[in-house]
Design a protein around this motif. Sequence first.
Motif, PDB file in Angstrom:
ATOM      1  N   MET A  34      19.023   5.203  79.420  1.00 35.99           N
ATOM      2  CA  MET A  34      19.169   3.813  79.025  1.00 35.99           C
ATOM      3  C   MET A  34      20.584   3.331  79.341  1.00 35.99           C
ATOM      4  O   MET A  34      21.561   3.977  78.982  1.00 35.99           O
ATOM      5  N   PRO A  35      20.751   2.198  79.978  1.00 33.93           N
ATOM      6  CA  PRO A  35      22.084   1.644  80.170  1.00 33.93           C
ATOM      7  C   PRO A  35      22.696   1.265  78.827  1.00 33.93           C
ATOM      8  O   PRO A  35      21.996   1.090  77.832  1.00 33.93           O
ATOM      9  N   GLY A  36      23.995   1.103  78.806  1.00 33.07           N
ATOM     10  CA  GLY A  36      24.664   0.668  77.579  1.00 33.07           C
ATOM     11  C   GLY A  36      24.370  -0.794  77.314  1.00 33.07           C
ATOM     12  O   GLY A  36      23.743  -1.479  78.118  1.00 33.07           O
ATOM     13  N   PRO A  37      24.852  -1.324  76.162  1.00 36.39           N
ATOM     14  CA  PRO A  37      24.569  -2.690  75.795  1.00 36.39           C
ATOM     15  C   PRO A  37      25.234  -3.683  76.731  1.00 36.39           C
ATOM     16  O   PRO A  37      26.314  -3.443  77.253  1.00 36.39           O
ATOM     17  N   VAL A  55      22.470  -6.625  66.502  1.00 35.52           N
ATOM     18  CA  VAL A  55      22.484  -6.907  67.934  1.00 35.52           C
ATOM     19  C   VAL A  55      23.181  -5.787  68.703  1.00 35.52           C
ATOM     20  O   VAL A  55      22.700  -5.339  69.743  1.00 35.52           O
ATOM     21  N   MET A  56      24.314  -5.310  68.184  1.00 42.50           N
ATOM     22  CA  MET A  56      25.029  -4.242  68.883  1.00 42.50           C
ATOM     23  C   MET A  56      24.660  -2.854  68.381  1.00 42.50           C
ATOM     24  O   MET A  56      24.517  -1.924  69.170  1.00 42.50           O
ATOM     25  N   CYS A  57      24.510  -2.690  67.076  1.00 37.44           N
ATOM     26  CA  CYS A  57      24.370  -1.340  66.526  1.00 37.44           C
ATOM     27  C   CYS A  57      22.920  -0.884  66.366  1.00 37.44           C
ATOM     28  O   CYS A  57      22.680   0.266  65.993  1.00 37.44           O
ATOM     29  N   GLY A  58      21.958  -1.750  66.650  1.00 38.06           N
ATOM     30  CA  GLY A  58      20.565  -1.402  66.402  1.00 38.06           C
ATOM     31  C   GLY A  58      19.828  -0.815  67.594  1.00 38.06           C
ATOM     32  O   GLY A  58      20.395  -0.537  68.645  1.00 38.06           O
ATOM     33  N   MET A  59      18.533  -0.597  67.408  1.00 43.23           N
ATOM     34  CA  MET A  59      17.621  -0.091  68.428  1.00 43.23           C
ATOM     35  C   MET A  59      18.075   1.241  69.012  1.00 43.23           C
ATOM     36  O   MET A  59      18.041   1.472  70.222  1.00 43.23           O
ATOM     37  N   GLY A  60      18.539   2.121  68.121  1.00 41.55           N
ATOM     38  CA  GLY A  60      18.860   3.485  68.528  1.00 41.55           C
ATOM     39  C   GLY A  60      20.314   3.783  68.756  1.00 41.55           C
ATOM     40  O   GLY A  60      20.704   4.959  68.825  1.00 41.55           O
ATOM     41  N   ARG A  61      21.153   2.773  68.852  1.00 42.15           N
ATOM     42  CA  ARG A  61      22.549   2.987  69.219  1.00 42.15           C
ATOM     43  C   ARG A  61      23.293   3.920  68.258  1.00 42.15           C
ATOM     44  O   ARG A  61      24.155   4.702  68.673  1.00 42.15           O
ATOM     45  N   THR A  62      22.967   3.860  66.966  1.00 41.34           N
ATOM     46  CA  THR A  62      23.669   4.712  65.996  1.00 41.34           C
ATOM     47  C   THR A  62      22.895   5.979  65.637  1.00 41.34           C
ATOM     48  O   THR A  62      23.282   6.711  64.733  1.00 41.34           O
ATOM     49  N   GLY A  63      21.773   6.230  66.323  1.00 42.46           N
ATOM     50  CA  GLY A  63      21.026   7.468  66.108  1.00 42.46           C
ATOM     51  C   GLY A  63      19.705   7.308  65.390  1.00 42.46           C
ATOM     52  O   GLY A  63      18.909   8.243  65.329  1.00 42.46           O
ATOM     53  N   THR A  64      19.458   6.139  64.829  1.00 39.79           N
ATOM     54  CA  THR A  64      18.149   5.806  64.255  1.00 39.79           C
ATOM     55  C   THR A  64      17.708   4.485  64.866  1.00 39.79           C
ATOM     56  O   THR A  64      18.542   3.696  65.331  1.00 39.79           O
ATOM     57  N   ARG A  65      16.406   4.241  64.864  1.00 39.64           N
ATOM     58  CA  ARG A  65      15.902   3.015  65.489  1.00 39.64           C
ATOM     59  C   ARG A  65      16.638   1.792  64.958  1.00 39.64           C
ATOM     60  O   ARG A  65      17.067   0.923  65.712  1.00 39.64           O
ATOM     61  N   HIS A  66      16.785   1.733  63.626  1.00 37.64           N
ATOM     62  CA  HIS A  66      17.544   0.667  62.989  1.00 37.64           C
ATOM     63  C   HIS A  66      18.730   1.302  62.266  1.00 37.64           C
ATOM     64  O   HIS A  66      18.573   2.317  61.573  1.00 37.64           O
ATOM     65  N   ALA A  67      19.900   0.712  62.407  1.00 39.89           N
ATOM     66  CA  ALA A  67      21.085   1.275  61.768  1.00 39.89           C
ATOM     67  C   ALA A  67      20.938   1.314  60.250  1.00 39.89           C
ATOM     68  O   ALA A  67      21.465   2.214  59.587  1.00 39.89           O
ATOM     69  N   TRP A  68      20.190   0.350  59.684  1.00 43.29           N
ATOM     70  CA  TRP A  68      20.049   0.306  58.219  1.00 43.29           C
ATOM     71  C   TRP A  68      19.263   1.482  57.654  1.00 43.29           C
ATOM     72  O   TRP A  68      19.331   1.758  56.457  1.00 43.29           O
TER      73      TRP A  68
END
Length: 356
Positions: A1-4, A154-167
């Motif tokens: 996956m490309p970065g944001p 927008v930036m931290c979601g959809m897997g970026r922090t290791g879970t699908r949603h950061a929350w």
Amino acid sequence: MPGPISSAADRRRSRASIKLARQYFIESGQPNRERFIARRQSYHGNTLGALAAGGNARRREPYAPLLSQAFSHVTPAFAYHEMRDGESEADFVVRLAAELEAEFQRLGPDTVAAFIAEPVVGATAGCAPAPEGYFRAVRDICNRHGALLILDEVMCGMGRTGTRHAWEQEGIAPDIQAIAKGLGGGYQPIGAMLASGRIIDTIAHGSGAFQHGHTYLAHPLACAAALEVQRVIGEERLLDQVKARGCLLERRLTERFGNHRHVGDIRGRGLFWAVELVADRATRKPFDPGLKLNQRVKAAAFERGLACYPAGGTVDGRSGDHVLLAPPYIATAEDIDMIVDRLGHAVDVALQSVGH
């Protein structure tokens, strides 16, 4: 996956979230709920409505006379700069919760529609995660006063922090969520808004439609690209990859910069990390903004083949420098080593250029 990547679609989701919250309360018989609480040093978009919600002083300043007074701001959960000497993390959370409660009371609890926040603050503060328990305290306050919780991922979601949603790492769930960059993986600009069943049902049984839209709403090509990206993330177990490579990235950054005299903080989650540059580690004094140190790091890194995301105004919207890294989800261990090596060289070159 490309970065944001950046796109207009990213931050339209934030203002759509604000509009949905307002419509929900109108249709649920609470039209008096017209106030929104956000945080200083936050970013939710660059249109006037989203800019009013955001707390970046430099971005807001030219347009201050035009910004809505429906938004107010409280202290961010930014431990490096906001925790007081001798204050524990738990005490910090208690203080922030008390401040938020006081803001509800100042405005009138029955006038507040929502609290808006980024679970891990992106470019404005440089990958700043909240301390343990913060979002649970926030969720409790919103629940107690009948307000919604809007999370901007927008930036931290959809897997970026290791879970699908950061929350998911906070033990809570929002009422409304904005998502974008990782949704389409950079292949096609797309943003989306997620809402709870309670909100959807209220509008479905009321007016029957969300009063909002854009020219390229639900663009078939963008939706198809996003669906394929999410399919690949799931089938190739890339969230596990983000967690593993994220641990490696944290370790390598700590090894390279942990004792660096001009790196004050290393922070982040998953494959979303930043280093904050300071003139003095002991006092956390930032460099003179006129030096544009973060831009010098960007240029030096790019010369060596590394695209990073520098930003200024880390401390208060005007002073402070950090450099953000958001490697691809498919990055290898060798890629991580290369990224940190090139960033280390770039930081040293940039500091030498300003006499440090």
